[in-house]
Design a protein around this motif. Structure first.
Motif, PDB file in Angstrom:
ATOM      1  N   GLN A   1       0.813  -1.205   0.000  1.00  0.00           N
ATOM      2  CA  GLN A   1       0.000   0.000   0.000  1.00  0.00           C
ATOM      3  C   GLN A   1       0.855   1.268   0.000  1.00  0.00           C
ATOM      4  N   PRO A   2       0.473   2.264  -0.808  1.00  0.00           N
ATOM      5  CA  PRO A   2       1.188   3.548  -0.797  1.00  0.00           C
ATOM      6  C   PRO A   2       1.205   4.137   0.611  1.00  0.00           C
ATOM      7  N   GLY A   3       2.317   4.759   0.960  1.00  0.00           N
ATOM      8  CA  GLY A   3       2.465   5.316   2.301  1.00  0.00           C
ATOM      9  C   GLY A   3       3.175   4.384   3.258  1.00  0.00           C
ATOM     10  N   SER A   4       3.320   3.105   2.882  1.00  0.00           N
ATOM     11  CA  SER A   4       4.147   2.205   3.687  1.00  0.00           C
ATOM     12  C   SER A   4       5.568   2.752   3.708  1.00  0.00           C
ATOM     13  N   ARG A   5       6.285   2.496   4.802  1.00  0.00           N
ATOM     14  CA  ARG A   5       7.601   3.124   4.909  1.00  0.00           C
ATOM     15  C   ARG A   5       8.577   2.288   5.721  1.00  0.00           C
ATOM     16  N   ILE A   6       9.855   2.577   5.482  1.00  0.00           N
ATOM     17  CA  ILE A   6      10.951   2.025   6.270  1.00  0.00           C
ATOM     18  C   ILE A   6      11.695   3.214   6.867  1.00  0.00           C
ATOM     19  N   THR A   7      11.829   3.231   8.187  1.00  0.00           N
ATOM     20  CA  THR A   7      12.462   4.350   8.878  1.00  0.00           C
ATOM     21  C   THR A   7      13.788   3.905   9.474  1.00  0.00           C
ATOM     22  N   PHE A   8      14.845   4.634   9.132  1.00  0.00           N
ATOM     23  CA  PHE A   8      16.190   4.332   9.623  1.00  0.00           C
ATOM     24  C   PHE A   8      16.587   5.361  10.677  1.00  0.00           C
ATOM     25  N   SER A   9      17.236   4.890  11.731  1.00  0.00           N
ATOM     26  CA  SER A   9      17.649   5.805  12.797  1.00  0.00           C
ATOM     27  C   SER A   9      19.054   5.506  13.297  1.00  0.00           C
ATOM     28  N   GLY A  10      19.884   4.907  12.442  1.00  0.00           N
ATOM     29  CA  GLY A  10      21.252   4.586  12.835  1.00  0.00           C
ATOM     30  C   GLY A  10      21.696   3.293  12.190  1.00  0.00           C
ATOM     31  N   ASP A  11      21.815   2.248  13.002  1.00  0.00           N
ATOM     32  CA  ASP A  11      22.187   0.932  12.490  1.00  0.00           C
ATOM     33  C   ASP A  11      21.111   0.455  11.516  1.00  0.00           C
ATOM     34  N   PRO A  12      21.466   0.172  10.242  1.00  0.00           N
ATOM     35  CA  PRO A  12      20.438  -0.243   9.274  1.00  0.00           C
ATOM     36  C   PRO A  12      19.705  -1.511   9.687  1.00  0.00           C
ATOM     37  N   ASN A  13      20.337  -2.369  10.498  1.00  0.00           N
ATOM     38  CA  ASN A  13      19.661  -3.575  10.972  1.00  0.00           C
ATOM     39  C   ASN A  13      18.543  -3.264  11.961  1.00  0.00           C
ATOM     40  N   ASP A  14      18.557  -2.038  12.524  1.00  0.00           N
ATOM     41  CA  ASP A  14      17.533  -1.635  13.488  1.00  0.00           C
ATOM     42  C   ASP A  14      16.443  -0.786  12.850  1.00  0.00           C
ATOM     43  N   ALA A  15      16.388  -0.756  11.527  1.00  0.00           N
ATOM     44  CA  ALA A  15      15.348   0.014  10.844  1.00  0.00           C
ATOM     45  C   ALA A  15      13.968  -0.490  11.249  1.00  0.00           C
ATOM     46  N   GLU A  16      12.987   0.426  11.241  1.00  0.00           N
ATOM     47  CA  GLU A  16      11.623   0.103  11.641  1.00  0.00           C
ATOM     48  C   GLU A  16      10.720   0.018  10.409  1.00  0.00           C
ATOM     49  N   LEU A  17       9.925  -1.044  10.351  1.00  0.00           N
ATOM     50  CA  LEU A  17       8.980  -1.237   9.256  1.00  0.00           C
ATOM     51  C   LEU A  17       7.591  -0.751   9.650  1.00  0.00           C
ATOM     52  N   ASP A  18       6.898  -0.188   8.699  1.00  0.00           N
ATOM     53  CA  ASP A  18       5.465   0.097   8.810  1.00  0.00           C
ATOM     54  C   ASP A  18       4.886  -0.133   7.421  1.00  0.00           C
ATOM     55  N   VAL A  19       4.675  -1.408   7.096  1.00  0.00           N
ATOM     56  CA  VAL A  19       4.339  -1.817   5.734  1.00  0.00           C
ATOM     57  C   VAL A  19       3.063  -2.655   5.750  1.00  0.00           C
ATOM     58  N   THR A  20       2.149  -2.325   4.847  1.00  0.00           N
ATOM     59  CA  THR A  20       0.924  -3.107   4.675  1.00  0.00           C
ATOM     60  C   THR A  20       0.839  -3.594   3.234  1.00  0.00           C
ATOM     61  N   ALA A  21       0.654  -4.903   3.074  1.00  0.00           N
ATOM     62  CA  ALA A  21       0.499  -5.501   1.746  1.00  0.00           C
ATOM     63  C   ALA A  21      -0.847  -6.209   1.687  1.00  0.00           C
ATOM     64  N   VAL A  22      -1.519  -6.124   0.526  1.00  0.00           N
ATOM     65  CA  VAL A  22      -2.892  -6.622   0.399  1.00  0.00           C
ATOM     66  C   VAL A  22      -2.988  -7.609  -0.756  1.00  0.00           C
ATOM     67  N   TYR A  23      -3.607  -8.772  -0.464  1.00  0.00           N
ATOM     68  CA  TYR A  23      -3.950  -9.745  -1.497  1.00  0.00           C
ATOM     69  C   TYR A  23      -5.469  -9.795  -1.609  1.00  0.00           C
ATOM     70  N   GLU A  24      -5.996  -9.658  -2.820  1.00  0.00           N
ATOM     71  CA  GLU A  24      -7.446  -9.694  -3.012  1.00  0.00           C
ATOM     72  C   GLU A  24      -7.885 -11.099  -3.405  1.00  0.00           C
ATOM     73  N   ALA A  25      -8.799 -11.652  -2.608  1.00  0.00           N
ATOM     74  CA  ALA A  25      -9.353 -12.982  -2.862  1.00  0.00           C
ATOM     75  C   ALA A  25     -10.829 -12.830  -3.203  1.00  0.00           C
ATOM     76  N   ASN A  26     -11.175 -13.134  -4.423  1.00  0.00           N
ATOM     77  CA  ASN A  26     -12.560 -13.001  -4.886  1.00  0.00           C
ATOM     78  C   ASN A  26     -13.277 -14.331  -4.647  1.00  0.00           C
ATOM     79  N   VAL A  27     -13.853 -14.476  -3.452  1.00  0.00           N
ATOM     80  CA  VAL A  27     -14.410 -15.765  -3.032  1.00  0.00           C
ATOM     81  C   VAL A  27     -15.765 -15.554  -2.367  1.00  0.00           C
ATOM     82  N   PRO A  28     -16.602 -16.605  -2.323  1.00  0.00           N
ATOM     83  CA  PRO A  28     -17.880 -16.503  -1.605  1.00  0.00           C
ATOM     84  C   PRO A  28     -17.667 -16.652  -0.099  1.00  0.00           C
ATOM     85  N   PRO A  29     -18.480 -15.993   0.723  1.00  0.00           N
ATOM     86  CA  PRO A  29     -18.321 -16.079   2.175  1.00  0.00           C
ATOM     87  C   PRO A  29     -19.075 -17.243   2.813  1.00  0.00           C
ATOM     88  N   TYR A  30     -19.619 -18.151   1.992  1.00  0.00           N
ATOM     89  CA  TYR A  30     -20.489 -19.212   2.507  1.00  0.00           C
ATOM     90  C   TYR A  30     -19.849 -19.959   3.676  1.00  0.00           C
TER      91      TYR A  30
END
Length: 357
Positions: free
Chosen positions: A225-254
């Motif tokens: 999703q647009p607006g997802s981000r990776i924030t770095f504050s020093g050590d690159p291994n300590d970067a913070e994720l805020d990422v949302t990914a979406v898969y659309e499943a076109n299925v019945p809810p029965y």
């Protein structure tokens, strides 16, 4: 590794005593764009060289390689830069800016196991274009340092930005073919301290991206999703994720609501396919993120089912959110089986269920 041919058609290097001087020394890429070096190198001995150089380049292609040539890191890299390079050759001080431009498409592969990084020998080859069978490799005597390591004493300070159209891909698993592709805006400050420690501060905000998930013959596309981000504050291994990914499943809810429907005669209305969104949310540390899932029925759609059907489906999804194990079961059923499952996973009231792409 770079696999880019550079030309220096009529450039001069001046030797003045212990000084090696560069005056508008040009290096042309394959499109004729020019990188210019000015300054000098003081050579007291072959083991004691001191640089005072400025490098400038605009829309310059620094890399052009394919997976066949180097599967770990390949693609096209275009950049604009303005930097100074000073100090000893073995441990320079570098300061300036590096802008990654539109047209860039770079892929990196996450190694399955830790492997030895390519040594510096042979990275730069000077070729006589009139006789390509003859060439000389200029290498230093000490080839023990690995590419990507920073020598003690180095001091690097670069402001790095990325055009929103520059594309980066990471092959997460060579075996399955899972990979991530993103485009976005970077505003980063990259430093290397004298002790060799790498630091990155700033944010990479994703404009568009996708995660391609493969399991046996199953292929699923998660859109980041647009607006997802990776924030770095020093050590690159300590970067913070805020990422949302979406898969659309076109299925019945029965199968999701069959036990909640009060009137069995209305179950037929729940066999209509609806565009459910499976959300994968990654938050926290880059190297060990928290991964949470959700299933939502988008509100900004027009459905061919009644409001009562939508209300019951949303109520059932709210129940799932109270039980992470039940939510995860339905998430993986949608991803792998392309349908919801009842409490008895071998029982389904929907014909034609099962795996599909």
């Amino acid at each position: 590794m770079l696999n880019t041919q550079f030309r220096m058609p009529s450039e001069q290097i001046n030797f003045n005593g212990q000084n090696v001087q560069f005056a508008n020394f040009g290096i042309l890429d394959s499109s004729g764009n020019r990188a210019t070096i000015n300054g000098n190198i003081l050579v007291r001995s072959f083991s004691d060289m001191n640089m005072d150089l400025r490098l400038r380049a605009t829309n310059w292609q620094a890399m052009s390689s394919t997976a066949e040539q180097n599967k770990d890191f390949y693609g096209r890299l275009f950049l604009t830069t303005n930097m100074t390079i000073q100090g000893p050759l073995a441990a320079p001080s570098i300061d300036g800016s590096l802008n990654i431009l539109k047209g860039t498409s770079v892929t990196a592969t996450v190694p399955a196991t830790q492997t030895t990084i390519q040594e510096s020998e042979g990275i730069v080859e000077f070729i006589d274009a009139s006789n390509p069978n003859r060439y000389t490799m200029l290498t230093t005597k000490d080839t023990s340092r690995k590419l990507g390591q920073f020598a003690p004493g180095s001091n690097i300070n670069l402001n790095v930005s990325s055009d929103e159209e520059a594309e980066f891909s990471v092959i997460v698993d060579e075996g399955t073919g899972d990979f991530v592709k993103i485009r976005g805006k970077a505003d980063l400050n990259t430093t290397v301290a004298p002790d060799g420690t790498l630091g990155i501060v700033g944010t990479y905000e994703i404009k568009e991206g996708s995660y391609h998930f493969n399991y046996n013959f199953i292929r699923r596309l998660f859109k980041i999703q647009p607006g997802s981000r990776i924030t770095f504050s020093g050590d690159p291994n300590d970067a913070e994720l805020d990422v949302t990914a979406v898969y659309e499943a076109n299925v019945p809810p029965y199968d999701l609501v069959s036990r909640q429907v009060p009137d069995p005669s209305t179950l037929v209305f729940f066999k209509q396919r609806l565009p459910f969104e499976v959300e994968m949310k990654l938050t926290g540390p880059l190297m060990k993120p928290d991964i949470n899932f959700d299933i939502v029925l988008p509100e900004d759609r027009n459905y061919r089912v009644s409001g009562d059907v939508q209300d019951l489906v949303n109520a059932r999804l709210s129940q799932l959110r109270q039980s992470p194990s039940e939510m995860n079961k339905q998430v993986f059923a949608l991803i792998i089986l392309n349908r919801f499952v009842t409490e008895n996973v071998f029982e389904s009231g929907v014909e034609g269920g099962g795996v599909s792409n």
